[in-house]
Design an enzyme around this catalytic site. Structure first.
Site, mmCIF file in Angstrom:
data_model
loop_
_atom_site.group_PDB
_atom_site.id
_atom_site.type_symbol
_atom_site.label_atom_id
_atom_site.label_comp_id
_atom_site.label_asym_id
_atom_site.label_seq_id
_atom_site.Cartn_x
_atom_site.Cartn_y
_atom_site.Cartn_z
ATOM 1 N N ILE A 69 0.838 -1.202 0.000
ATOM 2 C CA ILE A 69 0.000 0.000 0.000
ATOM 3 C C ILE A 69 0.873 1.252 0.000
ATOM 4 C CG2 ILE A 69 -1.738 1.301 1.303
ATOM 5 C CD1 ILE A 69 -2.742 -1.473 2.356
ATOM 6 N N SER A 91 -3.968 2.818 8.318
ATOM 7 C CA SER A 91 -3.370 1.507 8.582
ATOM 8 C C SER A 91 -4.022 0.807 9.778
ATOM 9 C CB SER A 91 -1.867 1.665 8.775
ATOM 10 O OG SER A 91 -1.255 0.421 8.663
ATOM 11 N N ARG A 92 -3.621 1.150 10.985
ATOM 12 C CA ARG A 92 -4.267 0.604 12.182
ATOM 13 C C ARG A 92 -4.325 1.716 13.223
ATOM 14 N NH1 ARG A 92 -6.093 -2.664 9.469
ATOM 15 N NH2 ARG A 92 -5.949 -4.925 9.552
ATOM 16 N N ASP A 124 -8.808 6.824 8.963
ATOM 17 C CA ASP A 124 -9.729 5.764 8.553
ATOM 18 C C ASP A 124 -9.793 4.689 9.633
ATOM 19 O OD1 ASP A 124 -11.454 4.459 6.594
ATOM 20 O OD2 ASP A 124 -9.863 2.958 6.436
ATOM 21 N N GLU A 177 -11.533 1.604 17.773
ATOM 22 C CA GLU A 177 -12.594 1.531 16.765
ATOM 23 C C GLU A 177 -13.494 0.316 16.911
ATOM 24 O OE1 GLU A 177 -10.121 1.292 13.161
ATOM 25 O OE2 GLU A 177 -10.953 -0.700 12.849
ATOM 26 N N HIS A 225 -13.017 2.848 8.854
ATOM 27 C CA HIS A 225 -12.275 1.706 8.306
ATOM 28 C C HIS A 225 -12.870 1.284 6.955
ATOM 29 C CE1 HIS A 225 -9.319 -1.513 9.810
ATOM 30 N NE2 HIS A 225 -9.369 -1.560 8.487
HETATM 31 P P1 NAI Z 1 2.770 -4.876 3.613
HETATM 32 O O1 NAI Z 1 3.104 -6.026 4.494
HETATM 33 O O2 NAI Z 1 2.875 -5.027 2.134
HETATM 34 O O3 NAI Z 1 3.659 -3.616 4.034
HETATM 35 C C1 NAI Z 1 3.912 -3.256 5.355
HETATM 36 C C2 NAI Z 1 5.277 -2.590 5.405
HETATM 37 O O4 NAI Z 1 5.502 -2.143 6.736
HETATM 38 C C3 NAI Z 1 6.417 -3.553 5.014
HETATM 39 O O5 NAI Z 1 7.249 -2.960 4.036
HETATM 40 C C4 NAI Z 1 7.151 -3.745 6.333
HETATM 41 O O6 NAI Z 1 8.559 -3.924 6.158
HETATM 42 C C5 NAI Z 1 6.859 -2.432 7.033
HETATM 43 N N1 NAI Z 1 7.102 -2.497 8.464
HETATM 44 C C6 NAI Z 1 7.018 -3.568 9.296
HETATM 45 N N2 NAI Z 1 7.385 -3.207 10.548
HETATM 46 C C7 NAI Z 1 7.692 -1.890 10.488
HETATM 47 C C8 NAI Z 1 8.146 -0.959 11.451
HETATM 48 N N3 NAI Z 1 8.367 -1.321 12.723
HETATM 49 N N4 NAI Z 1 8.371 0.304 11.045
HETATM 50 C C9 NAI Z 1 8.186 0.675 9.759
HETATM 51 N N5 NAI Z 1 7.762 -0.172 8.794
HETATM 52 C C10 NAI Z 1 7.521 -1.435 9.160
HETATM 53 O O7 NAI Z 1 1.304 -4.435 4.045
HETATM 54 P P2 NAI Z 1 0.268 -3.556 3.215
HETATM 55 O O8 NAI Z 1 -0.579 -4.454 2.393
HETATM 56 O O9 NAI Z 1 0.986 -2.452 2.558
HETATM 57 O O10 NAI Z 1 -0.649 -3.002 4.385
HETATM 58 C C11 NAI Z 1 -0.142 -2.052 5.316
HETATM 59 C C12 NAI Z 1 -1.114 -1.933 6.466
HETATM 60 O O11 NAI Z 1 -2.324 -1.349 5.989
HETATM 61 C C13 NAI Z 1 -1.567 -3.277 7.070
HETATM 62 O O12 NAI Z 1 -0.682 -3.674 8.093
HETATM 63 C C14 NAI Z 1 -2.927 -2.985 7.604
HETATM 64 O O13 NAI Z 1 -2.796 -2.679 8.977
HETATM 65 C C15 NAI Z 1 -3.375 -1.739 6.852
HETATM 66 N N6 NAI Z 1 -4.572 -1.956 6.041
HETATM 67 C C16 NAI Z 1 -5.645 -1.123 6.232
HETATM 68 C C17 NAI Z 1 -6.792 -1.276 5.481
HETATM 69 C C18 NAI Z 1 -7.975 -0.360 5.629
HETATM 70 O O14 NAI Z 1 -9.061 -0.670 5.117
HETATM 71 N N7 NAI Z 1 -7.839 0.772 6.273
HETATM 72 C C19 NAI Z 1 -6.898 -2.370 4.511
HETATM 73 C C20 NAI Z 1 -5.692 -3.147 4.343
HETATM 74 C C21 NAI Z 1 -4.583 -2.963 5.112
#
Ligand code: NAI
Length: 344
Positions: A154, A233-234, A258, A263, A295
């Site tokens: 993302i 994100s969260r 979001d 939440e 969300h």
């Molecule tokens: P992803 O796994 O592809 O990317 C997450 C990135 O965060 C990775 O590059 C990882 O190395 C990095 N990361 C891990 N620990 C870290 C730290 N301590 N400090 C900095 N970076 C760190 O995940 P993706 O698909 O990009 O999703 C990201 C987040 O988005 C998910 O964890 C989820 O919480 C959130 N999300 C929210 C949604 C929504 O509807 N609002 C829907 C889908 C995901």
């Protein structure tokens, strides 16, 4: 095969019914969330299908195990609501690692543009035939610096979108992505520099012990005055009380949320006509420079279809092979997928 589907919403059913029917899987939809009080509803089912605000803690896992439920199929990417370590050896836990990074990244940009160009205010004004522009001055994104924390799927789509707007990107990730830093418009840096130089900060990393309250009083102190905070994100990545204080002191220029720390009590449900018990959420929503969506970032037709397809494929793969590519495993000692649940 029968699956108990918790926290079901009307928009979930068409895709899950479609992919389920194609693969001999019957979903029983429960509106309630999964938690210690509701876990017994899963009695007699092969697995449970859960979302972001269901609780899969040790007690729930133990009860699922006792009842012979073999797996937890998360229909989301994040898994901070699951005690994966406790699940090891008891129930398989699978997730949908990616369904549409575009859905979330585009929503983040939609919120940012809405906020800084006061679209949320303009919409209400013009509906009331108020065509005055006072108080509507925004700012150009072109030339501004955006700090992107988390450069996974993302985060990288969001970076592409920001580059399209002519923004400079400062990126931070615990594990840097190869080929992203071009030494010019996109540059990896440490958090302190990102905080100090970013006009906008967007969070795209997972919620872990390390990232809990990543944006807190101390971090906000380091930020530019007027910084815009974007969180798709969260919720618990941001200390909501610190954010509220930052907004009150004018340190934070705007916030687009979001997700919200607490939440699970409120999001996805209709509380209109009720008195909102959460004072911090109510105060944040009352601010003219805060936009909250519940969300919703994932909610596109493409994402819903991909979520259902991958969830069903995960279940089919696990049933056939006893393991699944999208299984989470903590035996490896990391929070990363163990690529096939081989450690189970
Ligand atoms: P992803 O796994 O592809 O990317 C997450 C990135 O965060 C990775 O590059 C990882 O190395 C990095 N990361 C891990 N620990 C870290 C730290 N301590 N400090 C900095 N970076 C760190 O995940 P993706 O698909 O990009 O999703 C990201 C987040 O988005 C998910 O964890 C989820 O919480 C959130 N999300 C929210 C949604 C929504 O509807 N609002 C829907 C889908 C995901």
């Amino acid at each position: 095969m029968k699956i108990a589907f918790f926290d079901a919403k009307p928009y979930d059913k068409p895709s899950f019914d479609k992919y389920g029917a194609e693969n001999g899987i019957k979903f029983k939809y429960f509106e309630t969330k999964l938690n210690e009080d509701t876990v017994d509803l899963a009695h007699g089912y092969d697995g449970v299908c859960v979302f972001v605000n269901d609780t899969v803690n040790a007690a729930v896992i133990d009860r699922l195990y006792e009842m012979g439920v073999r797996f937890v199929a998360l229909r989301c990417a994040g898994f901070n609501n699951v005690d994966c370590r406790h699940a090891f050896g008891k129930v398989h836990v699978m997730r949908v690692p990616a369904y549409s990074p575009y859905a979330v990244a585009e929503h983040a940009m939609a919120m940012l543009l809405t906020s800084i160009r006061r679209i949320h205010k303009a919409y209400i004004r013009t509906r009331d035939f108020n065509f005055s522009l006072s108080g509507m001055t925004g700012f150009d994104l072109h030339g501004k610096t955006v700090g992107v924390i988390g450069t996974g799927r993302i985060g990288r789509v969001f970076i592409d979108i920001c580059r399209g707007f002519g923004m400079k990107v400062l990126a931070y990730d615990k594990y840097r992505a190869e080929g992203l830093d071009n030494g010019d418009t996109v540059r990896y840096t440490e958090l302190d520099e990102l905080f100090a130089k970013s006009d906008i900060i967007s969070l795209h990393c997972p919620l872990t012990e390390e990232t809990y309250h990543l944006i807190n009083d101390e971090a906000l102190q380091k930020c530019k005055r007027g910084v815009v905070i974007l969180n798709t994100s969260r919720g618990a990545l941001v200390d909501a009380e610190a954010l509220l204080n930052g907004i009150k002191s004018r340190k934070v220029g705007a916030a687009c949320l979001d997700v919200y720390e607490e939440e699970s009590e409120f999001f996805f449900e209709d509380f209109s006509g009720h008195i909102l018990e959460d004072d911090i959420l109510a105060r944040l929503i009352s601010m003219p420079n805060v936009i909250v969506t519940s969300h919703q970032a994932f909610l596109t037709e493409e994402a819903l279809s991909n979520i259902a397809e991958t969830t069903v494929n995960n279940i089919v793969e696990l049933t056939k092979n006893g393991q699944c590519q999208n299984e989470l495993c903590y035996r490896c000692g990391s929070a990363e997928d163990c690529k096939g649940g081989k450690c189970f």
